[in-house]
Design a protein around this motif. Sequence first.
Motif, mmCIF file in Angstrom:
data_model
loop_
_atom_site.group_PDB
_atom_site.id
_atom_site.type_symbol
_atom_site.label_atom_id
_atom_site.label_comp_id
_atom_site.label_asym_id
_atom_site.label_seq_id
_atom_site.Cartn_x
_atom_site.Cartn_y
_atom_site.Cartn_z
ATOM 1 N N VAL A 149 -7.949 1.161 3.917
ATOM 2 C CA VAL A 149 -7.478 0.251 2.799
ATOM 3 C C VAL A 149 -8.799 -0.988 2.572
ATOM 4 C CG1 VAL A 149 -6.239 -1.888 2.597
ATOM 5 C CG2 VAL A 149 -5.052 0.040 3.641
ATOM 6 N N LEU A 150 -9.200 -0.824 1.343
ATOM 7 C CA LEU A 150 -10.184 -1.744 0.993
ATOM 8 C C LEU A 150 -9.679 -3.255 0.667
ATOM 9 C CD1 LEU A 150 -11.401 0.937 0.894
ATOM 10 C CD2 LEU A 150 -12.584 -0.165 -1.117
ATOM 11 N N TYR A 151 -9.976 -4.233 1.027
ATOM 12 C CA TYR A 151 -9.328 -5.465 0.651
ATOM 13 C C TYR A 151 -10.437 -6.657 0.658
ATOM 14 C CZ TYR A 151 -9.962 -6.048 5.805
ATOM 15 O OH TYR A 151 -10.562 -6.382 6.860
ATOM 16 N N SER A 152 -9.888 -7.712 0.019
ATOM 17 C CA SER A 152 -10.452 -8.990 -0.161
ATOM 18 C C SER A 152 -10.163 -9.911 0.749
ATOM 19 C CB SER A 152 -10.426 -9.437 -1.492
ATOM 20 O OG SER A 152 -8.958 -9.849 -1.712
ATOM 21 N N TYR A 153 -11.065 -11.010 1.164
ATOM 22 C CA TYR A 153 -10.672 -11.935 2.105
ATOM 23 C C TYR A 153 -9.273 -12.569 1.831
ATOM 24 C CZ TYR A 153 -11.276 -16.159 5.021
ATOM 25 O OH TYR A 153 -10.986 -17.363 5.858
ATOM 26 N N GLY A 154 -8.506 -12.751 2.850
ATOM 27 C CA GLY A 154 -7.296 -13.465 2.517
ATOM 28 C C GLY A 154 -6.044 -12.729 2.407
ATOM 29 N N VAL A 155 -6.452 -11.483 2.399
ATOM 30 C CA VAL A 155 -5.114 -10.374 2.304
ATOM 31 C C VAL A 155 -4.372 -10.160 3.903
ATOM 32 C CG1 VAL A 155 -4.466 -7.843 1.974
ATOM 33 C CG2 VAL A 155 -6.121 -9.006 0.272
ATOM 34 N N ASP A 156 -3.489 -10.390 4.031
ATOM 35 C CA ASP A 156 -3.004 -10.349 5.214
ATOM 36 C C ASP A 156 -2.548 -9.081 5.731
ATOM 37 O OD1 ASP A 156 -0.517 -9.582 3.955
ATOM 38 O OD2 ASP A 156 0.383 -11.565 3.973
ATOM 39 N N GLU A 157 -2.185 -8.875 6.935
ATOM 40 C CA GLU A 157 -1.911 -7.763 7.618
ATOM 41 C C GLU A 157 -0.678 -6.835 6.882
ATOM 42 O OE1 GLU A 157 -1.815 -8.030 11.969
ATOM 43 O OE2 GLU A 157 -3.899 -8.903 11.921
ATOM 44 N N GLU A 158 0.361 -7.481 6.656
ATOM 45 C CA GLU A 158 1.571 -7.159 6.103
ATOM 46 C C GLU A 158 1.224 -6.238 4.736
ATOM 47 O OE1 GLU A 158 5.963 -8.183 4.607
ATOM 48 O OE2 GLU A 158 4.829 -9.451 5.574
ATOM 49 N N GLN A 159 0.194 -6.776 3.916
ATOM 50 C CA GLN A 159 -0.147 -6.253 2.638
ATOM 51 C C GLN A 159 -0.831 -4.972 3.054
ATOM 52 O OE1 GLN A 159 0.632 -6.916 -0.610
ATOM 53 N NE2 GLN A 159 -0.133 -4.821 -0.682
ATOM 54 N N ARG A 160 -1.881 -5.074 3.847
ATOM 55 C CA ARG A 160 -2.828 -3.971 4.201
ATOM 56 C C ARG A 160 -1.871 -2.723 4.639
ATOM 57 N NH1 ARG A 160 -7.073 -6.790 8.042
ATOM 58 N NH2 ARG A 160 -6.031 -8.807 7.695
ATOM 59 N N LEU A 161 -0.975 -3.107 5.549
ATOM 60 C CA LEU A 161 0.233 -2.040 5.946
ATOM 61 C C LEU A 161 0.857 -1.392 5.038
ATOM 62 C CD1 LEU A 161 1.500 -3.363 9.403
ATOM 63 C CD2 LEU A 161 0.292 -1.231 9.278
ATOM 64 N N SER A 162 1.117 -2.167 3.998
ATOM 65 C CA SER A 162 2.024 -1.715 2.826
ATOM 66 C C SER A 162 1.160 -0.847 1.941
ATOM 67 C CB SER A 162 2.458 -2.753 1.959
ATOM 68 O OG SER A 162 3.076 -2.561 1.034
ATOM 69 N N SER A 163 -0.266 -1.158 2.004
ATOM 70 C CA SER A 163 -1.142 -0.228 1.177
ATOM 71 C C SER A 163 -1.368 1.122 1.661
ATOM 72 C CB SER A 163 -2.553 -0.893 0.900
ATOM 73 O OG SER A 163 -1.970 -2.104 -0.001
ATOM 74 N N TYR A 164 -1.591 0.621 3.161
ATOM 75 C CA TYR A 164 -1.666 2.171 4.010
ATOM 76 C C TYR A 164 -0.465 2.996 3.793
ATOM 77 C CZ TYR A 164 -1.266 4.694 8.492
ATOM 78 O OH TYR A 164 -0.951 5.663 9.505
ATOM 79 N N THR A 165 0.701 2.571 3.943
ATOM 80 C CA THR A 165 1.945 3.390 3.914
ATOM 81 C C THR A 165 1.959 4.151 2.437
ATOM 82 O OG1 THR A 165 3.206 2.201 5.541
ATOM 83 C CG2 THR A 165 4.437 3.492 3.990
ATOM 84 N N ASP A 166 1.723 3.322 1.387
ATOM 85 C CA ASP A 166 1.760 3.842 -0.061
ATOM 86 C C ASP A 166 0.816 4.718 -0.373
ATOM 87 O OD1 ASP A 166 3.951 2.097 -0.470
ATOM 88 O OD2 ASP A 166 2.793 0.489 -1.556
#
Length: 469
Positions: A112-129
């Motif tokens: 997962v590539l992400y910008s500052y401030g993206v929470d863990e829940e969103q990163r996990l969602s992107s990982y699963t997707d």
Amino acid sequence: MGIFDFLKKTETTEATNKTVESIDKTCLGVLELFPIKETNELLIIGSLEGGLKVGDCLQFCNPDQGMDALGSVVVKKLINQNKDVDVLTDESLAHLVIDMETSLVNLKKGSVLYSYGVDEEQRLSSYTDALYNAFVIVQKGQMSNEDYQAASLDDSIEILRLFLWECRQNQKTGSEESYQANTRKLERLAEIVKDKLLAADSIYAVFSEKTGEAYLFSTTYDKGEEGYLCSDPMIMLYTPRWYHQFKETIDRRPNSVVKLIENTADKKGIENFLGTAFYLNGALGAAFNTKEVSISASVLVQKPDFSNLPEIQVPVMNPDIVRWMLLMGQMDKPTTDDEEVIYKLYYKFFSAAMPKAKLLIPLNATSGFPDKSQGANSFVLKEDAKFSIPVREGKDGRNSVPVFTDWKRLRMVFDEKWNGMIEEAGGMIEGFDYAINPTEYYEAGAYVSLTAFKEMQKFSEELEGRDKD
């Protein structure tokens, strides 16, 4: 059909006309990576949420291993509809080019590539997707050798879960041919989970505080006129990432504790733990992280083959009775009608298996036994052999003898000075009741009186008679 074709849009995007000033969070799950020939650049294809523009700096992580940033990348180029663009926003198939850096060695499908401030829940969602789109939608449940090498245990469990979910969604409309093909794919994915599990550094397992053994999970269903159905008892395993993420919820389970199972240098530690859970304790498989993903015991660890050993040398194991003693022992005293039904169901299964058991009675040799220095692990007693067995006061005025389902339990109570004599169930029951596995975890054992054993024999014979009919 490749990843470009499968997810390609049919309508012209207006991404080039959008700005990202109002969007302060960006998250992209990696679907595919391609080194660009003759350059030191890498093309990343991913599902983008939020806005992204050339020059942006993003961190990246592998949620299967944790949420710590593993490095950062700078966007050199954005591509849409085969054209370079300055900005992309909310693209299901974003293309970006970055410089190849040594820190990117850990980048893979599901990163997962992400910008500052993206929470863990969103990163996990992107990982699963990302895993769903890459391995279910595009690759149809298949993993290349490169995918296999890059995938972690968490990845392989999640891919199996997602593909299983997809198969269940389509099972009513799919053909028999597709069903068989998907079954083979699921079997392969389960094999990959097994490989990753046995090679892992550690795994967490749920144990029963009452029995001291891996907790057995089973669900009982009321089938009406057909009676009650008990699902296969399974142990529950958690990957370190999953356990630490949901630790508070997991640790609240009553009468249980989570223990770390560490692998050994020869990578036999986890395998030995599973072998004990399956072939001594009677678990029929293992669930991973959730009850949605379970794999049968025979897939994870092959059943020991003693066919080439003389009968006297075959280790004593009784998983068919230990399974039900552990399930009964895990329960508190039944207080509701449903709990009473479940307990009685476990007891019936135990009763059916008990008359067929081979048990170990501890005995203390006095004469007529071979010298242990000769290395004899099993032997037939001579007629003049003398020994003593521990006899204790039992119930209803009868005496009892301690009997054990396997050497592990016998050694929990009696040290190496004691031998063990094989007792065909019922051999001594006229004279002594059985105290089965009387270890410090008394809930994990059972007391079988002469009356109870005779009832078990009758019940077992009735079941065999029905099977023959």
